[in-house]
Design a protein around this motif. Structure first.
Motif, PDB file in Angstrom:
ATOM      1  N   ARG A  21       0.802  -1.221   0.000  1.00  0.00           N
ATOM      2  CA  ARG A  21       0.000   0.000   0.000  1.00  0.00           C
ATOM      3  C   ARG A  21       0.836   1.273   0.000  1.00  0.00           C
ATOM      4  NH1 ARG A  21      -2.327  -3.976   2.252  1.00  0.00           N
ATOM      5  NH2 ARG A  21      -4.550  -4.364   2.001  1.00  0.00           N
ATOM      6  N   THR A  40     -16.257   0.493  -3.836  1.00  0.00           N
ATOM      7  CA  THR A  40     -15.550  -0.510  -4.628  1.00  0.00           C
ATOM      8  C   THR A  40     -16.126  -1.922  -4.486  1.00  0.00           C
ATOM      9  OG1 THR A  40     -13.345  -1.336  -5.137  1.00  0.00           O
ATOM     10  CG2 THR A  40     -13.831  -0.956  -2.813  1.00  0.00           C
ATOM     11  N   SER A  70      -8.626  -0.481  -8.198  1.00  0.00           N
ATOM     12  CA  SER A  70      -7.430  -0.363  -7.355  1.00  0.00           C
ATOM     13  C   SER A  70      -7.723  -0.961  -5.997  1.00  0.00           C
ATOM     14  CB  SER A  70      -7.018   1.105  -7.208  1.00  0.00           C
ATOM     15  OG  SER A  70      -8.019   1.834  -6.514  1.00  0.00           O
ATOM     16  N   SER A  71      -6.696  -1.087  -5.169  1.00  0.00           N
ATOM     17  CA  SER A  71      -6.878  -1.634  -3.827  1.00  0.00           C
ATOM     18  C   SER A  71      -7.682  -0.653  -2.973  1.00  0.00           C
ATOM     19  CB  SER A  71      -5.532  -1.911  -3.162  1.00  0.00           C
ATOM     20  OG  SER A  71      -4.773  -0.726  -3.074  1.00  0.00           O
TER      21      SER A  71
END
Length: 420
Positions: A18, A92, A182-183
């Motif tokens: 991250r 998300t 994306s994360s």
């Protein structure tokens, strides 16, 4: 020491992924802790069911939540009244299935105690699933201890009936409002519970499987060995197709050849190999198979109790058909959290039916019966075993101090000089 090393390695790996800066890491919480849990109890308890314990029909009064963000890491655990989530439409989890879960059960033991079955294994597996989604990890032991606090609160929701239990659903979802792939920069770990009845409420009946050749649940080098929601949602179409054709579950194949799983269960066969030797055989963990906790339990019990070997290897569907046709197949069963062990009566492949033998008096095979009874006895505490974890009730510290003060006060009133 193992626990500390495990968390350090997982956390460093997660932070590197991250890009967490050293300044951020100084205040970064690498795991949540059971001692930090904050509890708010409901003022409007729900009525508890006394019958019709259909899977997922009821949920208990409270739930557990723990938030995580990329700056601060894990927040303090919160046990709150059961409630809805408010989620942004751009979240998300709604777009890219950033979600994983586990399935566990709490049992009312023979002496009325709350028991869990190998709960740390579920949390270790959940960390593996989190890693596959670039979610943060957490201490699996602390997660179990935190869930135990929820179970203490919900103890009256555990049905005190044979073969009933409280189903526990730990889940981790992305909470990042971002349409890009994306994360997640924010994550939520939560746990809800549901009282459930016996898997065998309709009686012990061997299941019929449909061998699916037009779809697959997993593929080589994919995420089939992780408990991701996306792995299950994509199977619903094929499951409904099998149900309409009169089958209970799907016998999944990988590469249209290798035996994988039976529905959501791991699968076992008892046969004589071509050399005439008895074996308990199951597909190896090749990355396409979910590493079931019940599967591992069956293997360990078999190694202890059976006088023939357990074999883990790739199994071609043609080998199974050949063993049935040559009379070398003895029985087959699936295993998992819901059923423990369920007999498989047969399967259909390309319009042809194949049957597995079983004992008509038991409606299952001898080994299936052994596994079902042994694991069930461990889960309910009929057999004392390290796999069965008793939830301990610890007296609240303030309440403890109050009783100590009351004890001293009572005895001082009776004879004030004795205390000196």
């Amino acid at each position: 020491l193992f626990q500390s090393q495990y968390m350090l390695a997982r956390t460093l790996q997660s932070m590197v992924k991250r890009g967490v800066a050293p300044v951020q890491a100084a205040a970064y919480s690498t795991t949540f802790l059971a001692k930090d849990v904050e509890i708010t109890t409901t003022s409007t308890p729900k009525p508890k069911p006394t019958e019709d314990f259909a899977f997922g029909k009821y949920t208990t009064d409270h739930m557990l939540e723990v938030d995580w963000d990329i700056i601060d890491g894990w927040h303090k655990p919160q046990i709150t009244p059961y409630h809805d989530f408010k989620i942004d439409p751009a979240n998300t989890v709604l777009h890219y299935a950033l979600q994983c879960f586990e399935g566990m059960k709490a049992y009312k033991g023979v002496n009325g105690e709350i028991r869990l079955f190998r709960p740390e294994r579920n949390m270790i597996r959940m960390n593996d699933s989190c890693e596959a989604l670039s979610f943060p990890n957490f201490d699996p032991i602390e997660a179990v201890k935190t869930m135990a606090e929820l179970l203490k609160l919900e103890k009256d929701w555990i049905p005190d009936m044979p073969l009933h239990s409280l189903y526990i659903r730990p889940t981790v979802i992305g909470m990042h409002n971002w349409l890009g792939v994306s994360s997640a920069k924010k994550v939520k770990f939560f746990v809800i519970c549901s009282p459930v009845g016996s898997y065998w409420a309709g009686g012990f009946k061997p299941v019929k499987l449909f061998c699916e050749t037009e779809g697959t649940r997993a593929w080589p080098k994919g995420p089939g060995n992780k408990k991701l929601g996306g792995n299950y949602g994509s199977t619903i179409f094929f499951s409904e197709k099998a149900a309409k054709a009169g089958f209970n579950q799907i016998l999944w194949l990988t590469e249209e050849k290798w035996v994988a799983e039976a529905g959501t269960m791991n699968i076992f066969f008892v046969w004589k190999n071509k050399q005439g030797e008895r074996e308990l055989i199951t597909p190896m963990l090749d990355g396409t198979i979910l590493p079931g906790i019940t599967r591992d339990s069956v293997i360990q019990i078999a190694k202890e109790k059976l006088d023939f070997p357990v074999v883990e290897r790739r199994i071609a569907i043609d080998e199974i058909i050949e063993a049935i046709e040559e009379g070398r197949m003895e029985e087959s069963f699936g295993c998992g959290t819901a059923c423990i062990a369920t007999p498989i009566g047969g399967f259909s492949l390309k319009g042809k039916n194949y049957e597995f033998p079983f004992d008509p008096s038991l409606n299952m095979g001898e080994i299936t019966h052994l596994m079902l009874n042994t694991i069930e006895d461990i889960q309910y505490g009929k057999i004392e075993h390290p796999w069965s974890v008793v939830v301990q009730f610890v007296l609240n510290q303030r309440l403890f101090h109050f009783f100590c003060y009351l004890f001293v006060l009572i005895f001082s009133l009776r004879d004030p000089y004795k205390l000196t």
